[in-house]
Design an enzyme around this catalytic site. Structure first.
Site, mmCIF file in Angstrom:
data_model
loop_
_atom_site.group_PDB
_atom_site.id
_atom_site.type_symbol
_atom_site.label_atom_id
_atom_site.label_comp_id
_atom_site.label_asym_id
_atom_site.label_seq_id
_atom_site.Cartn_x
_atom_site.Cartn_y
_atom_site.Cartn_z
ATOM 1 C CE LYS A 1 -0.668 -0.235 4.967
ATOM 2 N NZ LYS A 1 -1.628 -1.012 6.038
ATOM 3 C CE1 TYR B 1 12.705 32.000 5.732
ATOM 4 C CE2 TYR B 1 12.601 29.880 5.971
ATOM 5 C CZ TYR B 1 12.944 30.866 5.031
ATOM 6 O OH TYR B 1 12.947 30.707 3.625
ATOM 7 C CG MET C 1 10.354 24.091 0.162
ATOM 8 S SD MET C 1 9.434 25.051 -1.034
ATOM 9 C CE MET C 1 8.106 25.744 0.116
HETATM 10 C C1 LIG Z 1 -0.882 -1.840 6.480
HETATM 11 C C2 LIG Z 1 -1.429 -3.100 6.871
HETATM 12 C C3 LIG Z 1 -0.632 -4.183 7.020
HETATM 13 C C4 LIG Z 1 1.012 -4.322 7.171
HETATM 14 O O1 LIG Z 1 1.319 -3.698 8.226
HETATM 15 P P1 LIG Z 1 2.902 -3.217 8.545
HETATM 16 O O2 LIG Z 1 2.652 -3.011 10.106
HETATM 17 O O3 LIG Z 1 3.708 -2.338 7.802
HETATM 18 O O4 LIG Z 1 3.646 -4.649 8.506
HETATM 19 C C5 LIG Z 1 -1.407 -5.570 7.373
HETATM 20 N N1 LIG Z 1 -2.560 -5.620 7.541
HETATM 21 C C6 LIG Z 1 -3.513 -4.441 7.424
HETATM 22 C C7 LIG Z 1 -5.012 -4.571 7.457
HETATM 23 C C8 LIG Z 1 -2.740 -3.360 7.058
HETATM 24 O O5 LIG Z 1 -3.519 -2.211 6.888
#
Ligand SMILES: *Cc1c(COP(=O)(O)O)cnc(C)c1O
Length: 381
Positions: free
Chosen positions: A45, A268, A316
């Site tokens: 993801k 800044y 930045m």
């Molecule tokens: C993001 C996620 C994972 C993986 O999580 P990590 O902590 O990065 O290993 C597994 N299951 C679900 C439902 C997630 O949203």
């Protein structure tokens, strides 16, 4: 600097061989008797935790499936050549998506009853998807709770009997698996809830499988994310200590050097107060690149191979580091912001009051990526 970084003020290096190594390491960790070894949903993801799905897909060839956030991501994975199963954590966003399920080997996580309504109402449009029912668990965000889980299962079982879905699995996600006692209660509740309901189980994220590998071995699928990228979610141990290799590092260079007298302020609105005479280096990296603006003084970096620390005052494009007491550092000296074995991203994140996953997913588009491991890249599936 090598020629591929000529003219780059900042760049990320992505080592896809490290990801292949981490996947193998995770597989070895959860392997029990061969027949029982859990399969692996490699979590990609947020564009593979900021690495770029397409770029790193070759490194995940040995995974049993990919896990993504939304259906659109699943389509991207297919287009990139991934033909094995894909699990969609977000399941269905709206009814329309249930009418256009045309992808083979699709696994949808369902976490509320409207998603089942949408599946029931939709005309079959392609190969039936697998369904994974998500339990709210101890994290308590999305999912079916104790009161709703069995009813959701019963409705899905009807869909399965009609051939509208290919099967039903059970999914739990832990809220504090990184702790020694962070799993037992959540696990007991999930077991009690799903007892007697047929179907595969999937529970363990990176923290769970690294901290409680025995529990992971007792399930059918594990779902590592962060660990694939070589970072540790455990407070007491970094990735290299767990046999993982960091897959992303962030690099820059020194573009300014100043001797600042005691009593001066720089930044800044005088953000950085200098109380003793300092040799200050300006690093060509800032929040516009994804380095957090609120990184506090003392956050570690490496300059020309030496340990150093930032002074705060991230802008930045620039951040000041303290070079006092180091051997002479020249303009152009290489700087590592995070992600080498000497400077794990999780250690840097801890100083900033955040976690590795946030840093990895924060790099902005202006940061060029330089991939490693050309031999592995050539074996694109
Ligand atoms: C993001 C996620 C994972 C993986 O999580 P990590 O902590 O990065 O290993 C597994 N299951 C679900 C439902 C997630 O949203």
């Amino acid at each position: 600097m090598d020629t591929e970084t000529t003219g780059l003020r900042v760049h990320a290096r992505i080592d896809i061989a490290a990801i292949a190594h981490n996947l193998a390491r995770i597989r070895a960790l959860v392997a029990g008797p061969p027949a029982d070894a859990p399969r692996i949903w490699a979590t990609v993801k947020a564009d593979a935790y900021g690495h770029g799905i397409r770029r790193i897909l070759p490194a995940l060839a040995a995974a049993d499936g990919l896990a993504v956030t939304q259906l659109a991501d699943a389509r991207d994975c297919r287009e990139a050549g991934w033909n094995a199963p894909i699990l969609v954590y977000g399941g269905l966003l709206e009814a329309d998506e249930a009418r256009r399920l045309d992808m083979p080997d699709l696994h949808l996580v369902l976490s509320h009853a409207a998603q089942i309504d949408w599946l029931e109402a939709a005309e079959p449009s392609g190969p039936p998807p697998w369904i994974w029912l998500r339990y709210t668990g101890d994290i308590g965000y999305v999912g079916f709770d104790d009161a709703g889980y069995a009813a959701a299962y019963a409705r899905c079982a009807v869909l399965a009997a009609r051939g509208r879905i290919a099967g039903i699995g059970h999914l739990n996600h832990y809220g504090s698996a990184e702790h020694a006692d962070g799993l037992a209660r959540a696990d007991a509740r999930f077991r009690a809830l799903a007892r007697g309901l047929p179907g595969p189980r999937s529970c363990s994220n990176s923290a769970a499988l690294l901290r409680h590998p025995d529990a992971a071995r007792g399930t059918d699928w594990v779902r590592p994310g962060l660990a694939l990228y070589g970072a540790s979610p455990l407070p007491a141990m970094d990735g290299p200590a767990l046999g993982l290799r960091p897959s992303m590092s962030l690099h820059s260079r020194i573009v300014g050097l100043r001797d600042v007298a005691a009593g001066e302020h720089i930044g800044y609105n005088g953000a950085v107060r200098v109380s003793v005479p300092l040799r200050v280096g300006l690093v060509a990296c800032g929040y516009g690149d994804g380095y957090p603006r609120h990184a506090p003084p003392g956050t570690p970096v490496r300059v020309d191979g030496h340990a150093a620390a930032i002074l705060g005052g991230v802008t930045m494009d620039l951040l000041p580091v303290d070079l006092t007491g180091l051997p002479p550092i020249a303009i152009g000296a290489p700087v590592v912001l995070w992600g080498t074995p000497e400077l794990p991203v999780e250690a840097v994140a801890r100083h900033m009051g955040t976690i590795a996953a946030e840093l990895l997913t924060s790099l902005t588009r202006r940061v060029p990526v330089i991939p490693f491991a050309p031999a592995l890249l050539a074996r694109t599936p």
